[in-house]
Design an enzyme around this catalytic site. Sequence first.
Site, mmCIF file in Angstrom:
data_model
loop_
_atom_site.group_PDB
_atom_site.id
_atom_site.type_symbol
_atom_site.label_atom_id
_atom_site.label_comp_id
_atom_site.label_asym_id
_atom_site.label_seq_id
_atom_site.Cartn_x
_atom_site.Cartn_y
_atom_site.Cartn_z
ATOM 1 N N SER A 138 3.610 -32.941 -30.174
ATOM 2 C CA SER A 138 4.082 -31.572 -30.358
ATOM 3 C C SER A 138 5.604 -31.578 -30.302
ATOM 4 O O SER A 138 6.209 -32.452 -29.655
ATOM 5 C CB SER A 138 3.534 -30.659 -29.262
ATOM 6 O OG SER A 138 4.150 -29.386 -29.279
ATOM 7 N N TYR A 151 3.581 -28.339 -19.960
ATOM 8 C CA TYR A 151 3.156 -28.782 -21.290
ATOM 9 C C TYR A 151 4.211 -29.684 -21.922
ATOM 10 O O TYR A 151 3.880 -30.681 -22.576
ATOM 11 C CB TYR A 151 2.873 -27.571 -22.167
ATOM 12 C CG TYR A 151 2.251 -27.906 -23.500
ATOM 13 C CD1 TYR A 151 1.012 -28.553 -23.568
ATOM 14 C CD2 TYR A 151 2.880 -27.570 -24.697
ATOM 15 C CE1 TYR A 151 0.430 -28.862 -24.787
ATOM 16 C CE2 TYR A 151 2.309 -27.872 -25.918
ATOM 17 C CZ TYR A 151 1.090 -28.516 -25.964
ATOM 18 O OH TYR A 151 0.505 -28.822 -27.170
#
Length: 240
Positions: free
Chosen positions: A137, A150
């Site tokens: 990501s 995250y």
Amino acid sequence: MAIPADKKVAVVTGASSGIGEASARALASDGWHVVVAARRMDRLEKLAEDIGGTAVQLDVTDQKSVDALAEVLPRVDLLVNNAGGAKGLEPLAETKIEDWQWMFDTNVLGTVRVTQALLSKLEAAPENSGLIINMGSVAGWNVYEGGAAYNNAKHGVRVISRALRIENHNVRVTELDPGRVATEEFSLNRFRGDAGKAAAVYDGEVNLTAEDIAEAVRWVASLPAHFNIDVMTLKPRTQS
């Protein structure tokens, strides 16, 4: 398990929805026999029927479940480590340790478990054609407010990809780093089921779709064995 001997086999984790499901469909359309793996067997069985693949129940946070997957696979040519997710957007000082643990266990350790379990099969792929695609990501590169856990987890996926590359397992490794992708379940999970907050992330924005990311998976998987895409960043045109 009916896996044809004359077809290359792709394993896609987190395949019951979103990018995983779309990737499985894209790979199947290119002639791969796709083993779709996730926890929700009702969804997997329907997907496997649609694409002519094989459904295997998998929890990447459970070593026994991962080992059971490896045991039933006669060969693996491609592994798409897609299982992952995020929980919460609180400031670091207010984050819950259990959310950190879940994100690390799913995104980081889940990727390690499945990779370790299937690596010998990938190494045995004909003509050194084995390939791992790790779903990273842009969150692994850029820290943003509320994303500490995250961000850390997806940076961990980056480290895994780099480590595999320098260890030279005769297996290609590609890291795909999507930006803003409108996948409903990812956002619902992050906002703990609050549909309004989940939808607001994408409202008024130009967004990528799960199918956009799946197209990148399909393309990388179609390349010849001497060709390795190291890192690919995928963003909508309005995301800087």
